[in-house]
Design an enzyme around this catalytic site. Structure first.
Site, mmCIF file in Angstrom:
data_model
loop_
_atom_site.group_PDB
_atom_site.id
_atom_site.type_symbol
_atom_site.label_atom_id
_atom_site.label_comp_id
_atom_site.label_asym_id
_atom_site.label_seq_id
_atom_site.Cartn_x
_atom_site.Cartn_y
_atom_site.Cartn_z
ATOM 1 N N GLY A 1 0.801 -1.221 0.000
ATOM 2 C CA GLY A 1 0.000 0.000 0.000
ATOM 3 C C GLY A 1 0.828 1.264 0.000
ATOM 4 N N GLY B 1 -0.920 4.386 -1.245
ATOM 5 C CA GLY B 1 -2.108 4.878 -0.557
ATOM 6 C C GLY B 1 -1.780 5.949 0.454
ATOM 7 N N LEU C 1 -2.360 -3.711 9.383
ATOM 8 C CA LEU C 1 -3.199 -2.546 9.684
ATOM 9 C C LEU C 1 -4.662 -2.962 9.615
ATOM 10 C CD1 LEU C 1 -2.436 0.541 10.196
ATOM 11 C CD2 LEU C 1 -0.579 -0.975 9.511
ATOM 12 N N GLY C 2 -5.326 -2.960 10.754
ATOM 13 C CA GLY C 2 -6.746 -3.233 10.811
ATOM 14 C C GLY C 2 -7.548 -1.950 10.673
ATOM 15 N N SER C 3 -8.729 -1.935 11.267
ATOM 16 C CA SER C 3 -9.619 -0.781 11.187
ATOM 17 C C SER C 3 -10.603 -0.825 12.344
ATOM 18 C CB SER C 3 -10.388 -0.794 9.864
ATOM 19 O OG SER C 3 -11.473 0.125 9.883
ATOM 20 N N CYS D 1 -13.523 -0.283 12.087
ATOM 21 C CA CYS D 1 -14.746 -0.900 11.545
ATOM 22 C C CYS D 1 -14.883 -2.350 11.995
ATOM 23 C CB CYS D 1 -14.735 -0.856 10.023
ATOM 24 S SG CYS D 1 -14.723 0.795 9.324
ATOM 25 N N TYR E 1 -16.024 -4.661 4.177
ATOM 26 C CA TYR E 1 -14.677 -4.209 4.518
ATOM 27 C C TYR E 1 -14.280 -4.724 5.903
ATOM 28 C CZ TYR E 1 -10.940 -0.838 5.612
ATOM 29 O OH TYR E 1 -9.754 -0.241 5.978
ATOM 30 N N LYS F 1 -11.199 -7.310 7.193
ATOM 31 C CA LYS F 1 -10.206 -6.871 8.179
ATOM 32 C C LYS F 1 -10.171 -7.806 9.392
ATOM 33 C CE LYS F 1 -8.301 -3.246 6.327
ATOM 34 N NZ LYS F 1 -6.849 -3.207 6.088
ATOM 35 N N PRO G 1 -6.236 1.342 13.871
ATOM 36 C CA PRO G 1 -6.360 2.789 13.969
ATOM 37 C C PRO G 1 -7.814 3.250 13.948
ATOM 38 C CG PRO G 1 -5.589 2.157 11.782
ATOM 39 C CD PRO G 1 -5.737 0.893 12.573
ATOM 40 N N CYS G 2 -8.043 4.391 14.559
ATOM 41 C CA CYS G 2 -9.316 5.076 14.412
ATOM 42 C C CYS G 2 -9.383 5.654 12.997
ATOM 43 C CB CYS G 2 -9.446 6.178 15.463
ATOM 44 S SG CYS G 2 -8.287 7.559 15.248
ATOM 45 N N LYS H 1 -16.234 19.975 0.517
ATOM 46 C CA LYS H 1 -17.531 20.654 0.495
ATOM 47 C C LYS H 1 -17.403 22.126 0.899
ATOM 48 C CE LYS H 1 -21.190 18.530 2.227
ATOM 49 N NZ LYS H 1 -22.011 17.655 3.115
ATOM 50 N N TRP I 1 -25.207 15.521 6.328
ATOM 51 C CA TRP I 1 -26.027 14.308 6.365
ATOM 52 C C TRP I 1 -26.427 14.003 7.811
ATOM 53 C CZ3 TRP I 1 -24.372 9.862 2.589
ATOM 54 C CH2 TRP I 1 -24.420 10.355 1.277
#
Length: 309
Positions: A10, A13, A104-106, A108, A135, A139, A163-164, A187, A202
């Site tokens: 990665g 990225g 690297l996890g998440s 989520c 996703y 992970k 990571p957050c 935006k 949103w």
């Protein structure tokens, strides 16, 4: 003394590019093939690469990533691509005899709708958030594979950082693919340039999120490589506090000098009500981030302007 040879997946990225510009990255010999050079979805190609270059440690930061819209739109790709990449690099590493790996996890990976900070023991202890379930499943599976390999043979130490939410330099700002904070920056910048007096948010804006600047994630990865033996098998990485969506909009608008107002669209999806990781292990391990929200937004907006001039 020769430098430790590290394979970084990665490298093209956001996480990888921040790591490659870290001030101490030259302490290592880093291999960072792009996906055109090494397709992690091709197990044979991964195996051949590891046998040829023989890295001493792998940092797996590659992945198919995107915001809530992309995850809802493409669940198959988010599941299969991330599952294939994770499984292939971890299992090929095991077969090639690579003893150390940082995955690297998440955040989520954690159960949805928990108001308390999310601790590492909570993985697989509840239902995942449906908007990014594919996703998250990929992970979780990769992290568990790392754990199982170490459980079967402790000479292989495969560890997972969780990571957050991350934002920063090299982020994606296209609304079709971006996460919350880069989407807010885009935006607000567009509204400012177009003299638009209002911006849509949103939901009601009360959902809370934790965001850390990407340069800080790069720093904890570098520290994890240097202090690998003391790194826990699973460790959350975060700032230890969160903000409401409304607060992110107002803080970003203040940095960018936008004077308009915000309107809420209650028909849009917002995801989990709160997602804050518990950083007790991180604190005990001895690391903390260097940037607050304002500093991170300032650096990210400077990068955004560089890319959109």
């Amino acid at each position: 003394m020769s430098k430790m040879r590290i394979l970084l997946t990665g490298g093209g990225g956001m996480v990888g590019r921040n790591l490659l510009e870290h001030s101490h990255i030259d302490d290592f010999e880093v291999l960072a093939p792009r996906s055109t050079e090494l397709d992690l979805r091709d197990f044979n190609a991964v195996s051949v690469y590891l046998e040829q270059f023989k890295p001493e440690l792998i940092a797996h930061a590659a992945g198919k990533v995107g915001g809530i819209q992309a995850n809802i739109r493409e669940p198959v790709g988010f599941l299969l691509d991330n599952l294939d990449m994770g499984r292939n690099i971890v299992w090929a590493a095991r077969l090639a005899g690579v003893k150390r790996l940082i995955n690297l996890g998440s955040s989520c990976m954690y159960p949805r709708n928990h108001s308390a900070p999310l601790s590492e023991e909570m993985i697989l202890k509840g239902e995942l958030e449906p908007t990014n379930e594919g996703y998250a499943l990929a992970k979780v599976a990769t992290a568990r594979l790392c754990e199982y390999i170490t459980r079967e043979d402790a000479s292989f130490q495969y560890k997972t950082l969780i990571p957050c939410n991350i934002f920063g330099r090299f982020d994606k700002f296209d609304p079709a693919h971006s996460h919350l904070l880069p989407a807010i920056i885009h935006k607000i910048h567009t509204a400012k340039v177009d003299n638009n007096p209002s911006i849509e948010i949103w939901g009601d804006g009360t959902a809370r999120r934790e965001f850390m600047y990407s340069g800080d994630l790069a720093d904890v990865i570098v520290q994890s490589i240097k202090n690998f033996d003391s790194l826990p098998p699973y460790m959350n990485v975060g700032v230890g506090y969160d903000h409401s969506i409304n607060e992110f909009y107002h803080a970003t608008a203040a940095v960018m000098g936008y004077k308009g107002h915000f309107e809420h669209n209650l028909t849009k999806p917002v995801g989990m009500a709160r997602k804050l990781v518990n950083i007790e292990r991180q604190s005990l391990w001895g690391w903390k981030p260097k940037h607050n929200l304002q500093e991170g937004v300032e650096k990210t907006y400077s990068y955004y302007l560089e890319q959109h001039q």
